[in-house]
Enzyme design. Structure first.
Site: not given
Ligand SMILES: CC(C)(COP(=O)(O)OP(=O)(O)OC[C@H]1O[C@@H](n2cnc3c(N)ncnc32)[C@H](O)[C@@H]1OP(=O)(O)O)[C@@H](O)C(=O)NCCC(=O)NCCS
Ligand SMILES: CC(C)(COP(=O)(O)OP(=O)(O)OC[C@H]1O[C@@H](n2cnc3c(N)ncnc32)[C@H](O)[C@@H]1OP(=O)(O)O)[C@@H](O)C(=O)NCCC(=O)NCCS
Lengths: 502, 502
Positions: A261, A356, A286, A263, A400
């Site tokens: 994925g 997430i 992808e 990130g 956090k």
């Molecule tokens: C899931 C996904 C968002 C994680 O991305 P990441 O960069 O590792 O995650 P982050 O650490 O930035 O977390 C996202 C945000 O959600 C917040 N968050 C996560 N869980 C949370 C919860 N239970 N409650 C509140 N906030 C939450 C995090 O704290 C973070 O917030 P911030 O930006 O204010 O720090 C990302 O992988 C994604 O978009 N996945 C879906 C698409 C995908 O999987 N594609 C696959 C092939 S490309």
């Protein structure tokens, strides 16, 4: 002008402003672009600009996320009615969650099929970035293929943006085939990451071309955060797990084609393969990030197939100035082929995606914060998690300052059910869930993945639920307590309130 | 004895009691049988019998559900340690939910692959029902193929049950191929329901055969409840919807291959096609019920492919006494081919499955009552819902004198996410959800599918959630109120308590 090898197009060259005037209020646009790569950089932004002074609201279908502030400006200026199948922009996200823009979140491999099945999204104009035009008037795309082939086929009219910042030598890395609608759907004969099945360009009907625009804006550079303690630990756990699979004779040293994925977590995991004992790795993914090119350079990776290349500025300088060095190791496919259930299941892709939150039974939420607010979208994670050989999901156990546990009793939104999640990993450890019943899964996840600061309260939930029985023990009246407490008390920790009061 | 055409087996003939003695405590058994069809009718039941007097506890993998009381007796007598990948027996279900038996619920198309990937379930003994044995010692199965080919390949030893109640002319309707493990997995070249790709028997290594047992017990007959007002209404809505798709030119009069789940709703829906305007229908399903043969008789159906035939006694009499009439219209495949993502997506199967409950965004629960207690299992519903051309889920809007609404604010367990659910239908009406954003889906589901007696309280939930915003508006603190109230007050109806008190 030698990028246009089809002379009949020469009198269609317009400025971005002129070309954008073909776009009308309520139009449905199909635009190139996948994870910021190969998107429309000058024509589509004009729609946002026009929306400041006129009534224009459009529906935008893309491959995946667009670059720069295109989505943000469209949203901010009220130019977006609907958006699909993916987005990753903070401003647009706010408009979506505020019900100003309708967002249809889709498995990225399935949008092309949807266009063949229903008429809701008949494309008025497709806007497609090209590195050049062939002698027959066909489009050689740039750094992504995405949904452009099906948009071009489905659209009434086409606008082409020729981006001269990419070397013409990009031509040749694309492999494009438009699949027929059932019952005429053909076998997709991809049997290896590098199997070619189509043309190195997008076939179009030249009479559909409205305008051709020249662009000199490069792709928005990817921003990659360096691996930190947590993502490095996650990477280590995954590598150790895969090494054990090799030692046990269940996989070979070249594993199976990898998908990762987008990130920092995914990038850190993939980077970790540089120093592993694996050899002759391949990718069937992808998106390709910097880590793919690091793996090429280190000699670990032999071939990578994807739908887009999304790299940092430094990586981009390296890759595009020595493109011949990488060219024969790369293939960019339409996203309904890079993400095809048929191919992913045949090749046996090892999918590594980010969550997430995850729950004690192995269900994964990859899209919705607090069960309601859209983050980015499901992307291709479901295409790979469901159909691959091995489906790995990673996330930190806690964040956090400990206020959020990413392992929860019950996910507040389900994107991937326990059936599609083979392995869960946090910096705490890895849980191999294959072949386990739900209560066994819970024990392993709590033991291996939950942060020590949350272990006691997780065990308390699980044990109470377990007493009530059932295949998947839950206490519906308490299942979301952690989430609601995060809202009301600012933390998921059960004792935190008490601590504060003391 | 002419059913055994391989003389070397003749001295392996034993009674069921004798054959069952090969089975030891802690063994892992791979048994034939899919939706009660083609299961072990005398050997496996011996294990339950022995458990009354000795310490014997086994793990049982099957195709899907077994017939008669086999699962019930194994559970009741404490002979079961683990069960996978499906079950549908009330006694076993109670043991599972009471944590006496571990149950691993799986997508039915994926169990065969699991056996190639992990060693947890290395099969000690496979027990496979046969109609006859070929000259090379291979097995001609009876009314199901299921997972038997991969069990036979994976097992150390094999016991064969020859069932003489089936005509030998069954030979020829099976099409068996064992797929190789990745990276050697081959293309599955099925391009039509009737494409043959393998052998009409299960290839085995004759040296593995421990015993051969003769059985004279027919399959447990399916019990089919006649269509009632609700299932007829559901059927009507679906037929009307499909007719509109034909009228709009999106499908032809022969539609695309149909899959229908098991049970009265699915059977009623399929029966409805008899009086429709569709022609030259085909099926690519996992189970064939009575309705399939009704459709053959009415001339509407030209071919049916599946993994098993599960019919009533009356239907069975008709079919097996005139088998030549149906034989060239039927094909039974291993369940990892009948349910293969690759084939289902290529053919564009129209999947019609039943839900326990659905929510306003289109997520489906097909397995867990109250989010915790296992009903039957996910079966093949996910294989078809995810990968087909069209995924339809049906259930009544309300049941138990109105105490249960089958449309709820949030499903208490998610088996199929909104992405994999194209159409929801109750007797109230049908909601075509394709291409819609979550709030649009909710509006359409509430409008078309919710029972009038629940509409006001559903709208109240949705409107309050909607005010709080988000892509998928929910109130986590109230999302399961209906479920918890059903437990405490015996009804999901919000005013019922008040009404009673008045
Ligand atoms: C899931 C996904 C968002 C994680 O991305 P990441 O960069 O590792 O995650 P982050 O650490 O930035 O977390 C996202 C945000 O959600 C917040 N968050 C996560 N869980 C949370 C919860 N239970 N409650 C509140 N906030 C939450 C995090 O704290 C973070 O917030 P911030 O930006 O204010 O720090 C990302 O992988 C994604 O978009 N996945 C879906 C698409 C995908 O999987 N594609 C696959 C092939 S490309
Ligand atoms: C989902 C499934 C159980 C529905 O079967 P059905 O025969 O139409 O459903 P029923 O009306 O018997 O409902 C099942 C029971 O659950 C109960 N139930 C349903 N929703 C409930 C709820 N929210 N709370 C409590 N009980 C509920 C029903 O009242 C009924 O109970 P009863 O047996 O005491 O009357 C069945 O289709 C199935 O097993 N599906 C999974 C497998 C599958 O889809 N395979 C596909 C290919 S074969």
């Amino acid at each position: 002008m030698q990028r246009i090898k089809y002379p009949a197009y020469l009198d269609k060259i317009q400025t971005a402003e002129q070309a954008a005037l073909h776009i009308k209020n309520r139009h449905i646009l199909g635009v190139s672009g996948f994870t910021k790569a190969g998107d429309s950089k000058t024509v589509l932004p004009q729609v946002a600009k026009r929306a400041l002074v006129e009534d224009i609201k459009v529906t935008v279908l893309s491959g995946a996320s667009l670059g720069y502030d295109t989505d943000a400006d469209l949203a901010k200026n009220g130019a977006l009615y609907k958006r699909l199948p993916f987005q990753a922009d903070p401003t647009l996200r706010k408009s979506i969650n505020g019900h100003e823009v309708l967002y249809v979140d889709q498995h990225l491999g399935q949008t092309a099929d949807m266009l063949q099945k229903i008429d809701t999204y008949k494309i008025d104009i497709a806007i497609i970035e090209a590195v050049s035009i062939t002698e027959e008037g066909h489009i050689v795309p740039t750094t992504s293929v995405g949904n452009s082939p099906v948009f071009a086929e489905n659209a009434d009219k086409i606008i082409i943006e020729i981006n001269t910042t990419f070397p013409e030598s990009l031509a040749g890395i694309h492999d494009v085939k438009v699949l027929k609608k059932q019952p005429h759907r053909e076998i997709i004969p991809v049997t290896e990451s590098d199997t070619r099945i189509g043309d190195p360009f997008i076939k179009i009907d030249p009479s559909k071309v409205l305008a051709i625009v020249y662009t000199e804006v490069p792709d928005s550079p990817a921003v990659i955060v360096d691996p930190d303690e947590k993502t490095s630990a996650i990477s280590k756990h995954i590598l150790e797990f895969l090494e054990k699979e090799v030692d046990a004779g269940r996989l070979t040293e070249s594993l199976l084609p990898l998908q990762a994925g987008i990130g920092k977590t995914a990038n850190a995991i993939l980077s970790g393969f540089k120093d592993s004992k694996f050899k002759n790795l391949t990718m069937y993914s992808e998106v390709l990030q910097d880590s793919t090119f690091e793996l090429f350079d280190s000699g670990k990776l032999t071939f990578a197939s994807a739908s887009s290349i999304t790299i940092t500025e430094a990586c981009s300088d390296k890759v595009f100035s020595n493109f011949e060095q990488y060219k024969d190791k790369l293939l960019l496919r339409p996203q309904n082929i890079s993400n095809a259930a048929e191919v992913i299941s045949r090749l046996g892709v090892i999918g590594i995606n980010t969550a997430i939150e995850v729950d004690i039974y192995g269900n994964v939420n990859s899209t919705h914060i607090g069960g309601t607010k859209m983050m980015n979208g499901i992307g291709g994670s479901g295409d790979f998690a469901r159909n691959g050989y091995l489906s790995i999901f990673a996330c930190p156990s806690m964040s956090k300052e400990g206020r959020i546990s990413h392992v929860v009793p019950m996910v507040s939104h389900t994107d991937h059910t326990e059936h599609d999640v083979d392995v869960l990993v946090t910096e705490q450890g890895l849980a191999d869930l294959r072949g386990l019943a739900p209560v066994e899964r819970a024990q392993r996840i709590i033991e291996n993945c939950v942060h020590p600061e949350y272990k006691a309260q997780m065990l308390a939930y699980f044990e109470e639920a377990n007493k009530a029985g059932g295949q998947t023990p839950h206490l519906l009246e308490k299942a979301f307590n952690w989430h609601t407490q995060l809202k009301t008390a600012g933390t998921m920790k059960v004792n935190a309130l008490v601590d504060e009061l003391v």
